[in-house]
Design a protein around this motif. Structure first.
Motif, PDB file in Angstrom:
ATOM      1  N   GLN A   1       0.816  -1.211   0.000  1.00 63.76           N
ATOM      2  CA  GLN A   1       0.000   0.000   0.000  1.00 63.76           C
ATOM      3  C   GLN A   1       0.852   1.266   0.000  1.00 63.76           C
ATOM      4  OE1 GLN A   1      -2.771  -0.201   3.261  1.00 63.76           O
ATOM      5  NE2 GLN A   1      -4.158  -1.587   2.175  1.00 63.76           N
ATOM      6  N   ASP A   2       2.061   1.179   0.558  1.00 60.57           N
ATOM      7  CA  ASP A   2       2.912   2.369   0.636  1.00 60.57           C
ATOM      8  C   ASP A   2       3.902   2.451  -0.522  1.00 60.57           C
ATOM      9  OD1 ASP A   2       4.406   0.206   1.438  1.00 60.57           O
ATOM     10  OD2 ASP A   2       5.345   1.193   3.145  1.00 60.57           O
ATOM     11  N   ALA A   3       3.752   1.598  -1.531  1.00 56.35           N
ATOM     12  CA  ALA A   3       4.641   1.654  -2.691  1.00 56.35           C
ATOM     13  C   ALA A   3       4.199   2.749  -3.641  1.00 56.35           C
ATOM     14  CB  ALA A   3       4.655   0.309  -3.408  1.00 56.35           C
ATOM     15  N   SER A   4       5.157   3.510  -4.131  1.00 62.28           N
ATOM     16  CA  SER A   4       4.856   4.584  -5.071  1.00 62.28           C
ATOM     17  C   SER A   4       5.747   4.412  -6.302  1.00 62.28           C
ATOM     18  CB  SER A   4       5.104   5.939  -4.423  1.00 62.28           C
ATOM     19  OG  SER A   4       4.632   6.985  -5.236  1.00 62.28           O
ATOM     20  N   PRO A   5       5.176   4.289  -7.488  1.00 67.34           N
ATOM     21  CA  PRO A   5       5.955   3.989  -8.693  1.00 67.34           C
ATOM     22  C   PRO A   5       6.733   5.189  -9.219  1.00 67.34           C
ATOM     23  CG  PRO A   5       3.646   4.246  -9.246  1.00 67.34           C
ATOM     24  CD  PRO A   5       3.725   4.319  -7.745  1.00 67.34           C
ATOM     25  N   PHE A   6       7.855   4.902  -9.877  1.00 70.56           N
ATOM     26  CA  PHE A   6       8.605   5.938 -10.577  1.00 70.56           C
ATOM     27  C   PHE A   6       9.239   5.318 -11.814  1.00 70.56           C
ATOM     28  CE2 PHE A   6      11.843   4.008  -7.921  1.00 70.56           C
ATOM     29  CZ  PHE A   6      13.023   4.072  -8.663  1.00 70.56           C
ATOM     30  N   THR A   7       9.551   6.156 -12.784  1.00 72.27           N
ATOM     31  CA  THR A   7      10.236   5.723 -13.989  1.00 72.27           C
ATOM     32  C   THR A   7      11.477   6.571 -14.185  1.00 72.27           C
ATOM     33  OG1 THR A   7       8.927   7.222 -15.375  1.00 72.27           O
ATOM     34  CG2 THR A   7       8.107   4.969 -15.093  1.00 72.27           C
ATOM     35  N   LEU A   8      12.412   6.079 -14.983  1.00 70.87           N
ATOM     36  CA  LEU A   8      13.642   6.798 -15.290  1.00 70.87           C
ATOM     37  C   LEU A   8      13.713   7.000 -16.791  1.00 70.87           C
ATOM     38  CD1 LEU A   8      16.071   4.869 -12.922  1.00 70.87           C
ATOM     39  CD2 LEU A   8      15.077   7.132 -12.543  1.00 70.87           C
TER      40      LEU A   8
ATOM     41  N   VAL B   1      15.477   4.620 -19.629  1.00 69.63           N
ATOM     42  CA  VAL B   1      15.901   3.339 -19.063  1.00 69.63           C
ATOM     43  C   VAL B   1      14.720   2.379 -19.067  1.00 69.63           C
ATOM     44  CG1 VAL B   1      16.897   2.164 -17.078  1.00 69.63           C
ATOM     45  CG2 VAL B   1      17.568   4.515 -17.594  1.00 69.63           C
ATOM     46  N   SER B   2      14.920   1.193 -19.610  1.00 69.06           N
ATOM     47  CA  SER B   2      13.864   0.190 -19.649  1.00 69.06           C
ATOM     48  C   SER B   2      13.719  -0.466 -18.288  1.00 69.06           C
ATOM     49  CB  SER B   2      14.190  -0.869 -20.703  1.00 69.06           C
ATOM     50  OG  SER B   2      13.218  -1.888 -20.732  1.00 69.06           O
ATOM     51  N   GLY B   3      12.502  -0.560 -17.798  1.00 74.12           N
ATOM     52  CA  GLY B   3      12.247  -1.161 -16.499  1.00 74.12           C
ATOM     53  C   GLY B   3      11.236  -0.341 -15.732  1.00 74.12           C
ATOM     54  N   GLU B   4      11.093  -0.640 -14.451  1.00 75.38           N
ATOM     55  CA  GLU B   4      10.156   0.097 -13.605  1.00 75.38           C
ATOM     56  C   GLU B   4      10.643   0.052 -12.158  1.00 75.38           C
ATOM     57  OE1 GLU B   4       6.339  -1.877 -13.133  1.00 75.38           O
ATOM     58  OE2 GLU B   4       7.193  -3.702 -13.990  1.00 75.38           O
TER      59      GLU B   4
END
Length: 233
Positions: free
Chosen positions: A128-135, A138-141
């Motif tokens: 529940q406390d995970a927050s996504p980010f991208t770069l 760069v391939s991935g997550e």
């Protein structure tokens, strides 16, 4: 490298503190002036020193909002690509970040201290406390999460399933690290792109900078594969 950070709709429930990292509530603007002043008479890593074969001391200090005191690292590709970098801050009471640890291994297992209920990227991302980010580029997550004792982590999954983790240990005496999620993502952004190649290259035995800052009993630091430049600040 641009970090695109997305807040989860559940963040208000867990009280995400806003971040400046590996060390203001960690608020960068306030921290960096205070940290540099407090460290002005103390030996610090010079501004032009490469850090852990991947980034620079200037970039790490920009991400954390404070000066760094030492760092150590090693990487090995004999069995499977492995990389670890540890950066330490100063120990003054107002310094927010005590140390940062970056790890990479080619397996899919997530290894973050105090994160006992999640061992794969999908399990971490489902918190529940995970927050996504991208770069950018760069391939991935990736996701950032808050841990106990006001510590923070970032977990990045590459397209081949391998994992890079950032573990931020905060100074409990200095209060909460604000924007901890943003700081963790920023630190990850310094390492994600280059670490796999470094980890797959020539091995580097455990090495310390400054060279006399051995932090393990009876430990002798190795010689860097690429000589460090003369320090300048």
């Amino acid at each position: 490298m641009t970090v695109a950070y997305a807040r989860s709709s559940r963040l208000s429930l867990v009280g995400f503190m806003a971040v400046s990292l590996l060390l203001s509530g960690c608020s960068a603007v306030n921290s960096i002036s205070g940290a540099r002043a407090s460290a002005s008479s103390t030996a610090a890593v010079a501004g032009n020193i490469p850090v852990c074969d991947v980034t620079s001391s200037d970039e790490v200090e920009k991400a954390t909002g404070q000066q760094i005191r030492t760092f150590s690292y090693e990487h090995d590709s004999e069995l499977e690509p492995f990389y670890v970098c540890r950066v330490s801050g100063f120990l003054e009471q107002q310094i927010k970040i005590e140390r940062v640890e970056v790890k990479f291994k080619s397996s899919t297992e997530v290894d973050v201290p105090t994160l006992y209920d999640a061992h794969t990227y999908s399990e971490v991302a489902a918190r529940q406390d995970a927050s996504p980010f991208t770069l950018d580029g760069v391939s991935g997550e990736g996701v950032t999460i808050s841990l106990d004792a006001n510590n923070w982590a970032a977990v990045w999954q590459y397209s081949d399933g391998s994992i890079l983790t950032v573990f931020i240990v905060c100074n409990e005496r200095a209060g909460e690290l604000s924007d901890g999620n943003k700081t963790a993502a920023s630190i990850a952004g310094l390492f994600v792109e280059k670490v796999p190649q470094v980890a797959s290259g020539p091995n580097q035995q455990l090495i310390f900078y400054p060279e006399d800052s051995y932090q393990l009993p009876r430990s002798e630091g190795a010689t860097p594969l690429t000589p460090w430049p003369s320090p300048s600040r």
